[in-house]
Structures are given as structure tokens and as C-alpha cells.
Scaffold this active site. Structure first.
Site, PDB file in Angstrom:
ATOM      1  N   TYR A  29       7.664   2.232  -8.079  1.00  0.00           N
ATOM      2  CA  TYR A  29       7.132   0.756  -7.876  1.00  0.00           C
ATOM      3  C   TYR A  29       6.482   0.417  -9.263  1.00  0.00           C
ATOM      4  O   TYR A  29       6.907  -0.915  -9.850  1.00  0.00           O
ATOM      5  CB  TYR A  29       5.801   0.657  -6.808  1.00  0.00           C
ATOM      6  CG  TYR A  29       6.158   0.692  -5.383  1.00  0.00           C
ATOM      7  CD1 TYR A  29       7.306  -0.083  -4.815  1.00  0.00           C
ATOM      8  CD2 TYR A  29       5.724   1.765  -4.781  1.00  0.00           C
ATOM      9  CE1 TYR A  29       7.579   0.138  -3.608  1.00  0.00           C
ATOM     10  CE2 TYR A  29       5.960   1.697  -3.146  1.00  0.00           C
ATOM     11  CZ  TYR A  29       7.016   1.074  -2.711  1.00  0.00           C
ATOM     12  OH  TYR A  29       7.272   1.157  -1.412  1.00  0.00           O
ATOM     13  N   GLU A  39       0.798  -1.334  -0.084  1.00  0.00           N
ATOM     14  CA  GLU A  39      -0.002  -0.099  -0.078  1.00  0.00           C
ATOM     15  C   GLU A  39       0.779   1.202  -0.067  1.00  0.00           C
ATOM     16  O   GLU A  39       1.845   1.112   0.542  1.00  0.00           O
ATOM     17  CB  GLU A  39      -0.916   0.084   1.244  1.00  0.00           C
ATOM     18  CG  GLU A  39      -1.762  -1.225   1.686  1.00  0.00           C
ATOM     19  CD  GLU A  39      -1.028  -2.226   2.121  1.00  0.00           C
ATOM     20  OE1 GLU A  39      -0.189  -1.999   3.179  1.00  0.00           O
ATOM     21  OE2 GLU A  39      -1.127  -3.411   1.909  1.00  0.00           O
TER      22      GLU A  39
END
Lengths: 147, 384
Positions: B349, B337
């Protein structure tokens, strides 16, 4: 990243590694006597169409020309790092082609940046552990490409 | 007075014969394939075309470097041999000075030679009449350091046979590049410089002449390597001794921190938790990260880099490490998250192949910020 490689799988591993190399790469192959540093370079040389690569311990440097132009160095017999100054080491450490260095730790202060470091450890008679160190951007690129 | 000059410092060798103020012969040849092998035939050819013998030469000049190691040795040996056999004087000229001497301008003149690996041989000169003043001595330096030195000049002239390769590094509005006819053939300038110096009374001892390789001393190299060592890092599993350092990094990065006790519990009791730290050679903890592994899924629950070490790619090294750890552990999926406002992290990411798979409303207790959920599906195992 570690790779456990049997002798029978060495050419396949060499191929997997070599296909990501490009001109300008300098690879330090580290390991004890008998670990298989020269054997590993020989396997890569074969892929590039060059047979008859021998240990350059006495000549210090041998140059070859195949699919790539490459240098193969071995600094085992140097007693002092500064002995390297009798060589045109800039050409080998900043090559147009590709360079493989054995016993690079003997001339550590002369080595260029951005090296690809491969450690070879003996696991048993037929098996070696190859470790590609994530010690430079080029090494990381190759690790990523190999995974 | 008749001067024969030779330059084998770079890929393009040159030789020239100067008679007082007339350049009666000059010869440039690309020898990058045969390391200055043709230097002697070049001289012979030029002498014979001019109907001269080597004994007709009164002064020998040689470019002493910096430049190619092999080239400099060859050039120096040839010139010294000629001078010795014919018992004539010899003068050595800096290759960079000869290069700069081709340029007529009031601006600073920057001769450069490619030394590979982002390094150049360079010097800075300023012409005043027929002489060059040295603003910076010839040196082997990182291209970046040269550019930094050059920021003090509004405009300057860059010359040399590798400028086409290196031009892109220079700021366009400051650097002026010489063209091909000035970029090599240094023997001509070396002949003129040598004659002037000889007439001014300068002499050099044959036996003390050596090439100026401009290599760094071993002591200098060792010092620099040591400095680099400090910035070398390694990633290892977190231990209880790391908790104080990790807690500090956490405090700098997050408004909600774990207590030292909960970190200790994670390490000692939580069998699912795997924590990593990235440390430098001095043993200082620079960053840490952690994941929880449940069956074949891993959730990255923590990652932070010390404030003063951010923006150097350490976070990415940890992410890469966790991905390879997951691959080795046969994990099929990594989840995480991230705060909706943390665009930078989301971008990183995504670079590693994570995809946005959902949104969790009001996930973060401070200010009720939303969390973006991201997944990375792994092919599984080492052998993919």
C-alpha cells in the site's frame, strides 16, 4: 485506462504518451481502418522532429530517425503470418530504438513479450477512444506515469 | 590448400585466408552501422594486399549462423557467389561452433550471441583434442533457460562479442569469460574447421546451402502464445455468478469470512459497494476486491488472492485498478484498514502512495489484533 480524445487534442495526448517512451519499447496500435492508427504515429513522430511519416502498408516497414530512432510497421496486407519471415523482424520487434506496429494481430505469434497495446476506437467523426491495455509491466509503468 | 572464410553473423564481420596451417590474412571490422556492407571490399582489400586473386582460393567457408538475419543473408550470398563463379567447393560452419573453436580448455564451452528481448543464441561444446563434441545443439533460448541448463556444470567458459552486456546474468563463481581477442573474428576458426572437414571428405551442395537462422516455427510460436494466453488476466465487476469462487478465495485468506448471503446482499442491495474480480483466460477467478464509496471517499473493505496464485502481483493489479476506478469516479480519498502484523500488505500500500494515518485498537474480532489505518489522497478526476 481510457482516454476520450478530440482530433484537436490529439497532439497533446500524443505528447503526453510519447514522453514516457524509451528505447526498446514496442507499441502495438490497434484499431479499425480509419481509426487513426497512422495519424497517432504521425503525431508522435512530429514530436520527435520527424515529418512525412506515411502509412507503411506497402513497404511493411519504414524506419525513421529523429529524437528517437523508430520503426513503423503495418502488416495489413499480409495474407499469412509466416510471410513476415522474409523480413528481419527480430530487429523491429526487439529494436534498439522504438517500434510502432499496426495490424500486429496478423503476426501475433511472432510478437515479442512486454508489448504496449493501444486500442483506438471511433466514437464519432472528431473523437476517438484511446485505451492503453494494462497488459505488460511497461504498459503499467506508462499508465502510472500518465495518471 | 588455400581457404577463404567469411563471417557476417554478428555486428563485427570478419574474413580470413588460411594456407594449410598458416593464417596469412585476417580482417575484423565492426559493421553494426552498415549491415555487413563492407564485406566484399574487406575481402578485396585482403586479397590485394596478399597479391592474390579470388581464383587462387581453393575452398570457401562461410559462417551460416545463428546471428543477424540480414548479416547471414549477405554472407551466404557472397560466399555462394564466389564458389559458384570460381567453381570451387564451399562449406558452411556454425557460427557458434566457430566461436567455441577459439577456446582451448577441458571445461564446457558456451558460445552466446545476444538475440535481444532476454533471449540468446547458444550452444554447449566440449573440446576433445582438435574436435568439438556437442553437448547442446545451437538453439534460440531464453537466457533463464540457458542458465538453468548450465547449472549441471560446476565451471564453464562463456565466449562471444556480447558477453560484456550479458555477463551480469551468469553466476560469478561458475562462469569464466573469454577476453576481447577471442570474442569475435570467427572467420579464422571457420577457415580452420572448414579445411579439416574438407580434408576429412566432407562436401556440401551449393544450392542446398541456407543460413541457420534458428527461428522458431510458427507452430511452436502458436503453441507458446496459447500457453501465455492462459496466464493473461482481466479485471471486471463482480457478478452473482462469481460468489461461489469469491467465497472460496475468502475462506483461504481470512479467518473471518462473509457468508455467501452477505456477499449476495452486497452485490444486490448495497448501492455503495463496488466489487471487482480478476479472472484468467479460462474464466477462473483468481482474486477479488471491494470498496464502499460514500460521497467522495472510498474504503477498501476486501481484497484477496487465491492461495495458489499469490505472489504473482495480482493483488497489486487489483489495487491499481481500484485507484484508477476511484480517480475516474472523482473520489478524493481512499481509506483502508490492514492488520498490524501484515507487513507485506502495508509495504505494498505504501508503494501505491498510501500513508499510515492511525491505529484502531483490537479491531479484528479474532485475537483482537490492531488495525493500521491508511489513506491515499487523490488529486481528483481524470485530468490530473
Amino acid at each position: 485506462m481510457d482516454y476520450i480524445i478530440k482530433r484537436t487534442d490529439l497532439s497533446e495526448f500524443a505528447k503526453k504518451f510519447a514522453e514516457h517512451l524509451k528505447d526498446g519499447d514496442v507499441i502495438c496500435v490497434n484499431g479499425d481502418l480509419g481509426a487513426g492508427k497512422t495519424t497517432f504515429v504521425q503525431e508522435i513522430a512530429k514530436i520527435w522532429g520527424v515529418d512525412g511519416v506515411t502509412s507503411p502498408t506497402f513497404a511493411l516497414v519504414e524506419s525513421y530517425s529523429g529524437a528517437f530512432d523508430f520503426y513503423h510497421m503495418d502488416f495489413y496486407r499480409l495474407e499469412d503470418a509466416s510471410e513476415i519471415e522474409t523480413l528481419d523482424y527480430e530487429s523491429f520487434f526487439y529494436p534498439d530504438g522504438i517500434s510502432f506496429i499496426e495490424w500486429g494481430e496478423r503476426v501475433e505469434s511472432y510478437l515479442p513479450e512486454g508489448l504496449i497495446q493501444i486500442d483506438i476506437q471511433i466514437v464519432d467523426l472528431e473523437t476517438r477512444r484511446f485505451t492503453i491495455q494494462p497488459s505488460s509491466d511497461r504498459a503499467l509503468e506508462i499508465l502510472e506515469a500518465m495518471s | 590448400m588455400r581457404v577463404l572464410a567469411l563471417d557476417t553473423s554478428t555486428a563485427i564481420s570478419s574474413c580470413a585466408i588460411l594456407e594449410d596451417d598458416l593464417m596469412v590474412g585476417s580482417y575484423d571490422l565492426n559493421q553494426s552501422r552498415n549491415s555487413s556492407e563492407s564485406a566484399v571490399p574487406m575481402i578485396e582489400e585482403m586479397l590485394s594486399a596478399l597479391d592474390l586473386k579470388i581464383s587462387d582460393i581453393d575452398l570457401f567457408a562461410v559462417c551460416k549462423g545463428p546471428g543477424s538475419f540480414t548479416g547471414l543473408r549477405i554472407g551466404m550470398t557472397i560466399a555462394k557467389t564466389f564458389a559458384q563463379i570460381n567453381e570451387k567447393p564451399i562449406l558452411s560452419i556454425s557460427t557458434l561452433e566457430a566461436m567455441a573453436y577459439c577456446v582451448f580448455s577441458d571445461l564446457p564451452i558456451v558460445p552466446i550471441l545476444d538475440a535481444r528481448g532476454g533471449r540468446v543464441y547458444a550452444a554447449i561444446y566440449k573440446r576433445s583434442g582438435k574436435v568439438l563434441e556437442t553437448l547442446m545443439e545451437p538453439d534460440l533460448m531464453q537466457m533463464d533457460d540457458l542458465l538453468l541448463d548450465l547449472t549441471q556444470y560446476k565451471n564453464y567458459i562463456v565466449t562471444g562479442d556480447s558477453i560484456s552486456k550479458l555477463a551480469t546474468y551468469f553466476p560469478k563463481n561458475q562462469a569464466i569469460f573469454t577476453e576481447a581477442h577471442l570474442n569475435n573474428g570467427n572467420a579464422r576458426a571457420a577457415a580452420v574447421l572448414a579445411l579439416r572437414r574438407y580434408q576429412a571428405g566432407e562436401r556440401e551442395e551449393l544450392y542446398s546451402l541456407v543460413p541457420a537462422y534458428l527461428r522458431k516455427s510458427q507452430a511452436q510460436r502458436d503453441y507458446e502464445k496459447k500457453q501465455q494466453e492462459v496466464s493473461r488476466v482481466l479485471i471486471r465487476k463482480m457478478t452473482l455468478e462469481d460468489i461461489d469462487a469469491v467465497y472460496e478465495i475468502q475462506k483461504q485468506s481470512f479467518s473471518l469470512t462473509w457468508t455467501k448471503a452477505s456477499l449476495t446482499a452486497e452485490l444486490e442491495q448495497n448501492k455503495l459497494a463496488h466489487y471487482f474480480v480478476l479472472q484468467n483466460n479460462m474464466g477462473e477467478i483468481i482474486a477479488y476486491s471491494g470498496l464502499w464509496q460514500v460521497l467522495d471517499e472510498a474504503n477498501i473493505n476486501n481484497i484477496a488472492v487465491a492461495e495458489h496464485m499469490q505472489g504473482k502481483g495480482y493483488g497489486q493489479m487489483l489495487i491499481r485498478h481500484m485507484i484508477s476506478y476511484a480517480q475516474e469516479s472523482k473520489i478524493a480519498k481512499i481509506t483502508l484498514e490492514v492488520r498490524r502484523s501484515n507487513y507485506k500488505a502495508i509495504h505494498v500500500y505504501e508503494k501505491f502512495g498510501f500513508e499510515r494515518v492511525g491505529l484502531r485498537k483490537n479491531y479484528y474480532a479474532d485475537g483482537n489484533e490492531d488495525a493500521i489505518l491508511m489513506d491515499l489522497i487523490l488529486e481528483g478526476g481524470l485530468d490530473d
